[in-house]
Design a protein around this motif. Sequence first.
Motif, PDB file in Angstrom:
ATOM      1  N   PHE A  31      36.701  99.362 -41.773  1.00  0.00           N
ATOM      2  CA  PHE A  31      37.228 100.349 -40.834  1.00  0.00           C
ATOM      3  C   PHE A  31      38.583 100.865 -41.301  1.00  0.00           C
ATOM      4  O   PHE A  31      38.839 102.078 -41.305  1.00  0.00           O
ATOM      5  CB  PHE A  31      37.348  99.744 -39.440  1.00  0.00           C
ATOM      6  CG  PHE A  31      38.098 100.603 -38.469  1.00  0.00           C
ATOM      7  CD1 PHE A  31      37.470 101.671 -37.842  1.00  0.00           C
ATOM      8  CD2 PHE A  31      39.433 100.345 -38.187  1.00  0.00           C
ATOM      9  CE1 PHE A  31      38.169 102.481 -36.954  1.00  0.00           C
ATOM     10  CE2 PHE A  31      40.134 101.151 -37.304  1.00  0.00           C
ATOM     11  CZ  PHE A  31      39.500 102.221 -36.683  1.00  0.00           C
ATOM     12  N   LEU A  32      39.462  99.954 -41.709  1.00  0.00           N
ATOM     13  CA  LEU A  32      40.777 100.366 -42.195  1.00  0.00           C
ATOM     14  C   LEU A  32      40.647 101.226 -43.449  1.00  0.00           C
ATOM     15  O   LEU A  32      41.338 102.243 -43.597  1.00  0.00           O
ATOM     16  CB  LEU A  32      41.638  99.138 -42.493  1.00  0.00           C
ATOM     17  CG  LEU A  32      42.041  98.273 -41.287  1.00  0.00           C
ATOM     18  CD1 LEU A  32      42.822  97.055 -41.759  1.00  0.00           C
ATOM     19  CD2 LEU A  32      42.862  99.079 -40.290  1.00  0.00           C
ATOM     20  N   HIS A  33      39.759 100.811 -44.348  1.00  0.00           N
ATOM     21  CA  HIS A  33      39.576 101.556 -45.599  1.00  0.00           C
ATOM     22  C   HIS A  33      39.099 102.979 -45.336  1.00  0.00           C
ATOM     23  O   HIS A  33      39.590 103.940 -45.952  1.00  0.00           O
ATOM     24  CB  HIS A  33      38.570 100.823 -46.494  1.00  0.00           C
ATOM     25  CG  HIS A  33      38.255 101.561 -47.757  1.00  0.00           C
ATOM     26  ND1 HIS A  33      39.040 101.471 -48.882  1.00  0.00           N
ATOM     27  CD2 HIS A  33      37.244 102.415 -48.065  1.00  0.00           C
ATOM     28  CE1 HIS A  33      38.519 102.231 -49.831  1.00  0.00           C
ATOM     29  NE2 HIS A  33      37.435 102.816 -49.371  1.00  0.00           N
ATOM     30  N   HIS A  34      38.159 103.140 -44.441  1.00  0.00           N
ATOM     31  CA  HIS A  34      37.572 104.459 -44.206  1.00  0.00           C
ATOM     32  C   HIS A  34      38.411 105.342 -43.290  1.00  0.00           C
ATOM     33  O   HIS A  34      38.280 106.576 -43.340  1.00  0.00           O
ATOM     34  CB  HIS A  34      36.166 104.313 -43.610  1.00  0.00           C
ATOM     35  CG  HIS A  34      35.161 103.761 -44.565  1.00  0.00           C
ATOM     36  ND1 HIS A  34      34.790 104.396 -45.720  1.00  0.00           N
ATOM     37  CD2 HIS A  34      34.434 102.597 -44.528  1.00  0.00           C
ATOM     38  CE1 HIS A  34      33.891 103.681 -46.370  1.00  0.00           C
ATOM     39  NE2 HIS A  34      33.654 102.580 -45.661  1.00  0.00           N
ATOM     40  N   ASN A  35      39.277 104.733 -42.467  1.00  0.00           N
ATOM     41  CA  ASN A  35      39.962 105.519 -41.442  1.00  0.00           C
ATOM     42  C   ASN A  35      41.482 105.515 -41.531  1.00  0.00           C
ATOM     43  O   ASN A  35      42.121 106.432 -40.990  1.00  0.00           O
ATOM     44  CB  ASN A  35      39.567 105.018 -40.045  1.00  0.00           C
ATOM     45  CG  ASN A  35      38.102 105.205 -39.749  1.00  0.00           C
ATOM     46  OD1 ASN A  35      37.670 106.293 -39.389  1.00  0.00           O
ATOM     47  ND2 ASN A  35      37.317 104.146 -39.911  1.00  0.00           N
ATOM     48  N   MET A  36      42.079 104.521 -42.177  1.00  0.00           N
ATOM     49  CA  MET A  36      43.528 104.375 -42.142  1.00  0.00           C
ATOM     50  C   MET A  36      44.167 104.313 -43.519  1.00  0.00           C
ATOM     51  O   MET A  36      45.329 103.932 -43.644  1.00  0.00           O
ATOM     52  CB  MET A  36      43.900 103.092 -41.360  1.00  0.00           C
ATOM     53  CG  MET A  36      43.361 103.048 -39.951  1.00  0.00           C
ATOM     54  SD  MET A  36      44.132 104.332 -38.918  1.00  0.00           S
ATOM     55  CE  MET A  36      43.319 104.010 -37.345  1.00  0.00           C
ATOM     56  N   MET A  40      31.553  97.908 -46.133  1.00  0.00           N
ATOM     57  CA  MET A  40      30.470  98.435 -45.312  1.00  0.00           C
ATOM     58  C   MET A  40      30.519  99.956 -45.347  1.00  0.00           C
ATOM     59  O   MET A  40      31.605 100.538 -45.365  1.00  0.00           O
ATOM     60  CB  MET A  40      30.612  97.962 -43.848  1.00  0.00           C
ATOM     61  CG  MET A  40      30.429  96.481 -43.631  1.00  0.00           C
ATOM     62  SD  MET A  40      30.758  96.015 -41.894  1.00  0.00           S
ATOM     63  CE  MET A  40      29.502  96.987 -41.033  1.00  0.00           C
ATOM     64  N   PRO A  41      29.353 100.618 -45.340  1.00  0.00           N
ATOM     65  CA  PRO A  41      29.360 102.086 -45.277  1.00  0.00           C
ATOM     66  C   PRO A  41      29.887 102.554 -43.928  1.00  0.00           C
ATOM     67  O   PRO A  41      29.724 101.871 -42.908  1.00  0.00           O
ATOM     68  CB  PRO A  41      27.892 102.459 -45.472  1.00  0.00           C
ATOM     69  CG  PRO A  41      27.134 101.241 -45.041  1.00  0.00           C
ATOM     70  CD  PRO A  41      27.993 100.066 -45.400  1.00  0.00           C
ATOM     71  N   THR A  42      30.513 103.713 -43.931  1.00  0.00           N
ATOM     72  CA  THR A  42      31.149 104.191 -42.703  1.00  0.00           C
ATOM     73  C   THR A  42      30.168 104.344 -41.554  1.00  0.00           C
ATOM     74  O   THR A  42      30.515 104.113 -40.389  1.00  0.00           O
ATOM     75  CB  THR A  42      31.881 105.525 -42.975  1.00  0.00           C
ATOM     76  OG1 THR A  42      32.562 105.925 -41.787  1.00  0.00           O
ATOM     77  CG2 THR A  42      30.909 106.607 -43.424  1.00  0.00           C
ATOM     78  N   GLU A  43      28.922 104.720 -41.843  1.00  0.00           N
ATOM     79  CA  GLU A  43      27.950 104.925 -40.768  1.00  0.00           C
ATOM     80  C   GLU A  43      27.532 103.611 -40.091  1.00  0.00           C
ATOM     81  O   GLU A  43      26.952 103.618 -39.002  1.00  0.00           O
ATOM     82  CB  GLU A  43      26.709 105.664 -41.284  1.00  0.00           C
ATOM     83  CG  GLU A  43      25.955 104.941 -42.389  1.00  0.00           C
ATOM     84  CD  GLU A  43      26.450 105.286 -43.781  1.00  0.00           C
ATOM     85  OE1 GLU A  43      25.719 105.004 -44.754  1.00  0.00           O
ATOM     86  OE2 GLU A  43      27.561 105.867 -43.895  1.00  0.00           O
TER      87      GLU A  43
END
Length: 285
Positions: free
Chosen positions: A190-195, A216-219
């Motif tokens: 979550f941090l990697h994809h969003n922050m 994990m994939p973002t979806e």
Amino acid sequence: MVTVADQPLTRVRSSKAPAADVLGRIGTLETRLARNAGEIDAAQAVRYKVFVEEMKAQIPQEAARRKRDADIWDAVCDHLLVLDTTIEGDAEEQIVGTYRLLRQDVAQATGGFYSASEFCVDALLKRQPDKKFMELGRSCVLPEYRTKRTVELLWQGNWAYALKHGVDAMFGCGSFPGVVPEEHALALSFLHHNMLVRDEWHVTARPELFRNMDLMPTEAISMRKALAALPPLIKGYMRLGAMVGEGAVVDHAFRTTDVLIVLPINNISGRYINYYGADAGRFAS
């Protein structure tokens, strides 16, 4: 991490310290910098209780014998304290929380930042020569004081200190428990994809220590579950407007998985600046 209490907060003045020495008060708690070596030693004892006795960190034998979490950075950092003034005895006995603060000018004159042992912070600093950075570290609070008010005072102190010294950005390690990043796949992804830090703020873990956060994939990520899985301190930084560096680092001594938190002052949410005051006056004595 920081939320506004439902009821007005009562401020109580203590006769033990001059007003200019205290950065903030809420009820019987107050925050200020350590005044002397004895108070720094007492803060190290609080850190020992939290990091070693509670979290099972492994520290050097001499430090363990003394029951102190101590390292070479303690001599050059400022030590922010939260004290409970209702505890009988000297100030050393009243310390219930602490944060370690290291300004860029001090770090550059004395051997660098603690975070540089895990993350490539020097590259970040070189890209921002016109900005003043401050490292936050060794944040801990005794279990019985892990409340809104204690956290609010720690941030009151950080904010007042940053304003006083003209700091443009704060950074420091945020930790997940344990040494297996995959156990935190949801939160790290979550941090990697969003922050993730971008552009001029980009910073990575040191290549020899780099652990992938994209697990994990973002979806496949549930935001609600990911936020619930974040440690409170990291979640608090995110609410303030922080970003995270690329890659995690396993700290075997402290038995944690670390990410680098980067918080430009300009990113801090307006609601928090309004809450603490643009001049850090909300809880000022």
